[in-house]
Design a protein around this motif. Structure first.
Motif, PDB file in Angstrom:
ATOM      1  N   CYS A  40      31.732  29.164  42.458  1.00  9.26           N
ATOM      2  CA  CYS A  40      32.364  29.187  41.128  1.00  9.26           C
ATOM      3  C   CYS A  40      33.885  29.347  41.189  1.00  9.26           C
ATOM      4  O   CYS A  40      34.546  29.365  40.159  1.00  9.26           O
ATOM      5  CB  CYS A  40      31.751  30.284  40.255  1.00  9.26           C
ATOM      6  N   GLN A  41      34.442  29.481  42.384  1.00  4.80           N
ATOM      7  CA  GLN A  41      35.883  29.566  42.634  1.00  4.80           C
ATOM      8  C   GLN A  41      36.544  30.834  42.095  1.00  4.80           C
ATOM      9  O   GLN A  41      37.756  30.929  42.080  1.00  4.80           O
ATOM     10  CB  GLN A  41      36.617  28.334  42.084  1.00  4.80           C
ATOM     11  N   THR A  42      35.784  31.839  41.662  1.00  2.00           N
ATOM     12  CA  THR A  42      36.402  33.080  41.213  1.00  2.00           C
ATOM     13  C   THR A  42      36.878  33.887  42.410  1.00  2.00           C
ATOM     14  O   THR A  42      36.312  33.793  43.496  1.00  2.00           O
ATOM     15  CB  THR A  42      35.446  33.928  40.352  1.00  2.00           C
ATOM     16  N   ASP A  43      37.928  34.644  42.207  1.00  2.00           N
ATOM     17  CA  ASP A  43      38.363  35.625  43.200  1.00  2.00           C
ATOM     18  C   ASP A  43      38.671  36.946  42.495  1.00  2.00           C
ATOM     19  O   ASP A  43      39.401  37.775  43.001  1.00  2.00           O
ATOM     20  CB  ASP A  43      39.567  35.131  43.991  1.00  2.00           C
ATOM     21  N   ALA A  44      38.078  37.120  41.315  1.00  2.00           N
ATOM     22  CA  ALA A  44      38.341  38.308  40.505  1.00  2.00           C
ATOM     23  C   ALA A  44      37.870  39.563  41.232  1.00  2.00           C
ATOM     24  O   ALA A  44      36.764  39.598  41.767  1.00  2.00           O
ATOM     25  CB  ALA A  44      37.637  38.194  39.156  1.00  2.00           C
ATOM     26  N   PRO A  45      38.737  40.602  41.265  1.00  2.00           N
ATOM     27  CA  PRO A  45      38.310  41.863  41.871  1.00  2.00           C
ATOM     28  C   PRO A  45      37.041  42.368  41.187  1.00  2.00           C
ATOM     29  O   PRO A  45      36.916  42.334  39.973  1.00  2.00           O
ATOM     30  CB  PRO A  45      39.490  42.802  41.612  1.00  2.00           C
ATOM     31  N   GLY A  46      36.107  42.805  41.972  1.00  2.00           N
ATOM     32  CA  GLY A  46      34.836  43.266  41.439  1.00  2.00           C
ATOM     33  C   GLY A  46      33.780  42.181  41.404  1.00  2.00           C
ATOM     34  O   GLY A  46      32.590  42.469  41.443  1.00  2.00           O
ATOM     35  N   ASP A  47      34.198  40.913  41.319  1.00  2.00           N
ATOM     36  CA  ASP A  47      33.238  39.812  41.362  1.00  2.00           C
ATOM     37  C   ASP A  47      32.948  39.392  42.803  1.00  2.00           C
ATOM     38  O   ASP A  47      31.808  39.206  43.180  1.00  2.00           O
ATOM     39  CB  ASP A  47      33.752  38.607  40.573  1.00  2.00           C
ATOM     40  N   VAL A  48      33.998  39.235  43.602  1.00  2.00           N
ATOM     41  CA  VAL A  48      33.838  38.886  45.011  1.00  2.00           C
ATOM     42  C   VAL A  48      33.860  40.183  45.812  1.00  2.00           C
ATOM     43  O   VAL A  48      34.829  40.931  45.775  1.00  2.00           O
ATOM     44  CB  VAL A  48      34.954  37.929  45.477  1.00  2.00           C
ATOM     45  N   VAL A  49      32.757  40.440  46.516  1.00  2.00           N
ATOM     46  CA  VAL A  49      32.580  41.725  47.200  1.00  2.00           C
ATOM     47  C   VAL A  49      32.199  41.496  48.656  1.00  2.00           C
ATOM     48  O   VAL A  49      31.332  40.675  48.958  1.00  2.00           O
ATOM     49  CB  VAL A  49      31.470  42.553  46.497  1.00  2.00           C
ATOM     50  N   ARG A  92      29.361  38.386  42.521  1.00  2.00           N
ATOM     51  CA  ARG A  92      28.539  38.967  41.468  1.00  2.00           C
ATOM     52  C   ARG A  92      28.524  38.095  40.220  1.00  2.00           C
ATOM     53  O   ARG A  92      27.629  38.211  39.404  1.00  2.00           O
ATOM     54  CB  ARG A  92      29.048  40.364  41.126  1.00  2.00           C
ATOM     55  N   ALA A  93      29.506  37.217  40.082  1.00  2.00           N
ATOM     56  CA  ALA A  93      29.578  36.361  38.894  1.00  2.00           C
ATOM     57  C   ALA A  93      28.499  35.276  38.913  1.00  2.00           C
ATOM     58  O   ALA A  93      27.897  34.986  37.885  1.00  2.00           O
ATOM     59  CB  ALA A  93      30.959  35.725  38.777  1.00  2.00           C
ATOM     60  N   CYS A  94      28.258  34.679  40.092  1.00  2.00           N
ATOM     61  CA  CYS A  94      27.285  33.582  40.141  1.00  2.00           C
ATOM     62  C   CYS A  94      26.180  33.802  41.176  1.00  2.00           C
ATOM     63  O   CYS A  94      25.379  32.908  41.415  1.00  2.00           O
ATOM     64  CB  CYS A  94      28.001  32.254  40.403  1.00  2.00           C
TER      65      CYS A  94
END
Length: 124
Positions: free
Chosen positions: A29-38, A58-60
């Motif tokens: 999903c290309q996110t790198d938001a803190p808390g999403d990528v762990v 955690r997002a996808c």
């Protein structure tokens, strides 16, 4: 009376293996938001046996691995902006065939294998 608490897991791999302050982008999903990528921890790759870092989004709900690499984080060049000696390796910059470095003030610059410093404003 003291209670034994389980250790709090680290948010990132050790600095000599992950010298940047953000996680990778999720390949799905290309996110790198803190808390999403762990970062989950380390393991051995089933195909090669090499050590890898385990990451989850955690997002996808995507899991993936990144090979463990030991980076030279304390041997960087002085920052060309503020002349600080506190620089660290951030990433490989394929556009300039060099290494992206950052200083503790957040300045970024590329150092090519020939020793040439490329500033972001020069690269445009």
């Amino acid at each position: 009376m003291t209670h034994n608490q389980p250790p709090v897991p680290a948010s990132f791999p050790p600095p000599d293996q992950w010298p940047i302050l953000t996680g990778p982008h999720c390949p799905a999903c290309q996110t790198d938001a803190p808390g999403d990528v762990v970062w989950i921890g380390t393991a051995n790759d089933l195909d090669t046996g090499d050590k890898v870092h385990l990451w989850t989004c955690r997002a996808c709900c995507t899991d993936w691995t990144i090979p463990i690499t030991h980076w030279p984080i304390l041997d960087g060049p002085d920052c060309p902006y503020c002349a600080t000696e506190s620089t660290f390796w951030a990433a490989i910059d394929p556009d300039h065939d060099g290494d992206l470095w950052m200083c503790e003030q957040g300045h970024e610059f590329v150092l090519t294998p020939e020793g040439v410093i490329v500033l972001p404003e020069d690269a445009a």
